[in-house]
Scaffold this active site. Sequence first.
Site, mmCIF file in Angstrom:
data_model
loop_
_atom_site.group_PDB
_atom_site.id
_atom_site.type_symbol
_atom_site.label_atom_id
_atom_site.label_comp_id
_atom_site.label_asym_id
_atom_site.label_seq_id
_atom_site.Cartn_x
_atom_site.Cartn_y
_atom_site.Cartn_z
ATOM 1 N N GLY A 186 -3.820 -4.908 21.808
ATOM 2 C CA GLY A 186 -3.661 -4.417 20.443
ATOM 3 C C GLY A 186 -3.579 -2.906 20.419
ATOM 4 O O GLY A 186 -3.917 -2.231 21.393
ATOM 5 N N HIS A 228 -12.748 -2.335 17.262
ATOM 6 C CA HIS A 228 -12.301 -1.178 18.043
ATOM 7 C C HIS A 228 -11.035 -0.559 17.441
ATOM 8 O O HIS A 228 -10.946 0.663 17.251
ATOM 9 C CB HIS A 228 -12.053 -1.657 19.472
ATOM 10 C CG HIS A 228 -11.565 -0.624 20.429
ATOM 11 N ND1 HIS A 228 -12.379 -0.038 21.367
ATOM 12 C CD2 HIS A 228 -10.331 -0.096 20.617
ATOM 13 C CE1 HIS A 228 -11.655 0.813 22.096
ATOM 14 N NE2 HIS A 228 -10.414 0.792 21.664
ATOM 15 N N GLU A 229 -10.047 -1.423 17.110
ATOM 16 C CA GLU A 229 -8.775 -0.916 16.601
ATOM 17 C C GLU A 229 -8.916 -0.269 15.225
ATOM 18 O O GLU A 229 -8.241 0.715 14.919
ATOM 19 C CB GLU A 229 -7.740 -2.036 16.546
ATOM 20 C CG GLU A 229 -7.388 -2.645 17.883
ATOM 21 C CD GLU A 229 -6.860 -1.634 18.885
ATOM 22 O OE1 GLU A 229 -6.383 -0.564 18.471
ATOM 23 O OE2 GLU A 229 -6.934 -1.919 20.086
ATOM 24 N N HIS A 232 -9.730 3.295 15.562
ATOM 25 C CA HIS A 232 -8.553 4.161 15.720
ATOM 26 C C HIS A 232 -7.851 4.381 14.388
ATOM 27 O O HIS A 232 -7.428 5.502 14.073
ATOM 28 C CB HIS A 232 -7.565 3.543 16.708
ATOM 29 C CG HIS A 232 -8.005 3.608 18.129
ATOM 30 N ND1 HIS A 232 -8.403 4.768 18.738
ATOM 31 C CD2 HIS A 232 -8.089 2.640 19.080
ATOM 32 C CE1 HIS A 232 -8.716 4.524 20.005
ATOM 33 N NE2 HIS A 232 -8.541 3.237 20.231
ATOM 34 N N ASP A 253 -14.755 12.726 22.834
ATOM 35 C CA ASP A 253 -13.951 12.383 21.670
ATOM 36 C C ASP A 253 -14.076 13.400 20.544
ATOM 37 O O ASP A 253 -13.602 13.158 19.436
ATOM 38 C CB ASP A 253 -14.350 10.999 21.159
ATOM 39 C CG ASP A 253 -15.839 10.901 20.850
ATOM 40 O OD1 ASP A 253 -16.546 11.915 20.998
ATOM 41 O OD2 ASP A 253 -16.296 9.807 20.462
ATOM 42 N N THR A 258 -21.727 11.549 20.757
ATOM 43 C CA THR A 258 -21.229 10.675 21.820
ATOM 44 C C THR A 258 -21.077 11.531 23.069
ATOM 45 O O THR A 258 -20.233 12.426 23.120
ATOM 46 C CB THR A 258 -19.869 10.045 21.453
ATOM 47 O OG1 THR A 258 -18.934 11.071 21.139
ATOM 48 C CG2 THR A 258 -20.018 9.121 20.266
#
Length: 719
Positions: A186, A228-229, A232, A253, A258
Amino acid sequence: MKSHLLLKSAIFISFALGSFGSSIYSQTQNFSCGPTVPTHKNFDRALYEKNRAEEIELIKAGVTQKAEDDTTYVIPIVFHILHEYGSENISDAQILDQMDILNEDYKMLNADTTDVAAVFKPLIGNANMEFRLAQIDPYGNCTNGIDRIYTQETRFGDDGAKMNPWPRGKYLNVWVVKSMEGGTAGYAYYPSATTQGLGAFIDGIIIRHNYIGSIGTSSPYNSRALTHEIGHYLSLAHVWGSTNDPGVACGDDGIDDTPETKGWDHCPSSGLDVCNPGIEENIHNYMEYSYCSHMFTKDQIARMRAVLNLPTALRNNLWTASNLAETGVDQTNPPLCEPLADFAASKSRICKGQSVTLNDNSSLGAVDTWSWSIPGATPSTSSAQNPTVTFPNAGWHSVSLTVSNASGSSTLTIDRAVYVSEDYDRYQGLATENFESFTASNIGNTYTSERVGFENEELPSVIINGGTVNVGNWQLATDAGYSGNKSLLLDAFRANNQMVDEFATPSFDLTYVSSPKLTFKYSAATSSSTIEDITEELKIYMSTNCGQTWQYRGSISGLDLITAGFDGSYFIPSSSSQWASKEITLPTNASTTNVRFKFEHTSGEYANNLYIDDIAIEGTLGINNNTGNNSVVVYPNPSNSISDIVLQIESDRSEQVSVQLLGSLGQVISTINGVNLAQGQNQIKLSEIGFEDVATGIYFVKIQGANNVLSTERIVIQK
């Protein structure tokens, strides 16, 4: 540039004879990402970089402004299920399971947060986002938020497969497909990557069906892919940065809580401080590839919530009260939609007497009752959801389905739903087709019923199948041929990239053909001047079961398919030098009955037209003499007339036989049934049992018993 936005086209001929994004692999593979930034050649990368930098600055400002915001962001979502009636046409239940997982993950209700490393537990954040299936479509109609589309695009799974996008300022579009290039599971674009050109039509998420939810075709292991997608889609990068390659180089990122990491393609149990000794890496983050993802950090959540307050790609309109009302997701008890009838036969082509299951694929509203009408079938009506029926008669068969619930009903009728072939072969022995007897009035018919169809095999006709009709398709060319003025033409000059178009022959009896070969002439040009861009391919298959399954027999691809070089216009062969021959040696199992051939063309981005002519079955027409304990003598042979020929048959039993006269190519000239044979010596004069005289030439006489062929004898008529 050609794009593949349309469906497969197939025909069956009857011979007349005369940065970057995110994706997740299956459990045996590791994460791998598709693009978060478009990669096509018309995309302005410099403009994107400028837009992305501005987006990041706006996000930083938004994070500060919205730090204490406790708004619940409700986002309408629509799933576009692209399918060919296979397992990729996932159930409503699998989609609802995915919705539960999303809402748990984005509200920190997932029980597996207990597995997060102790150092990161204080950083787990609640995104306070809720995803709801749309209840009103863009046209004001009732919907359940699941849009099912029958299309070949499900095979490709790229931007061209993002069919029927609903307005991105109102809905989060999710396209579900069968497969994607390279096994990618994906991808989604950053908001700033979809502000150019046609970006609005490709904004959203595209993902493979086996990464939706945790049931059906998916599994718990794959179930966090959409979580997850969406990260984005809301501007989050991977925790190691905007690449698709974990474990290569340390990176971050751009989010404070993080830590720097190389990224992980598995879930490690130790050695978690690779980049900075003593500083543990966040392997449990949803933006990892570790397959043990359980959390977003608070700063990641602040970024996503800030994006929902920016006008970039209209993310800020999704959750507004007016949009929730327009999409119907603010309703406590949404109405039940009336069902939309849909079905597919388990087999679109069968032989006489075989059975077919009619599979209900109705959508939108839950169905209470099914009413099937299948004239000519046994049974001819049914109230079952998925009835199995038998067709005793050859030809086309119509199927009609009416589905209903408390809100209403709908009916779908497909006139050519199932084609039933006769239980005998159209042709015997050797054959050749040069299409000269075909006419434009009975070839190239286009059907848009979204079903595979076959023309009546008794006619020299062609039918094209598919849903939305591909611009390119097989048709009759009347201005080009190798041995005449006609041939079969695939209009690949206008075909979409990667479209698959096919045609199939009727059936042949090749029982008496030894060393059989399939031969044909072909001519093609390319619209590309670069060898690497010549990607089209022609594959040839064989079937011995009415086309239910096909065995690969050979192919021509790339430069081998291009016989006429470069042609930037609509190619038409102008001389025999622009044609080539292909010969395919057939296996021993081709010497049987019910043999068909299929020609399947996959178009390239720069394909030009392809022509096929002089399709032939070649070989030696063999003689199978004296099966069983029988002796057959033919005399006189040669003969001046068939009326003089006598069959002297020594038979080991009494029985009735049929006697057939075959031409030199194996075609049946005449058949006499019910000829009595006594045990012992028999003398049968062909004229006395009904055979009429024929022209000078070579013929075959076949004597067929109840269970086997007694003999096939060659005779010569000389006048």
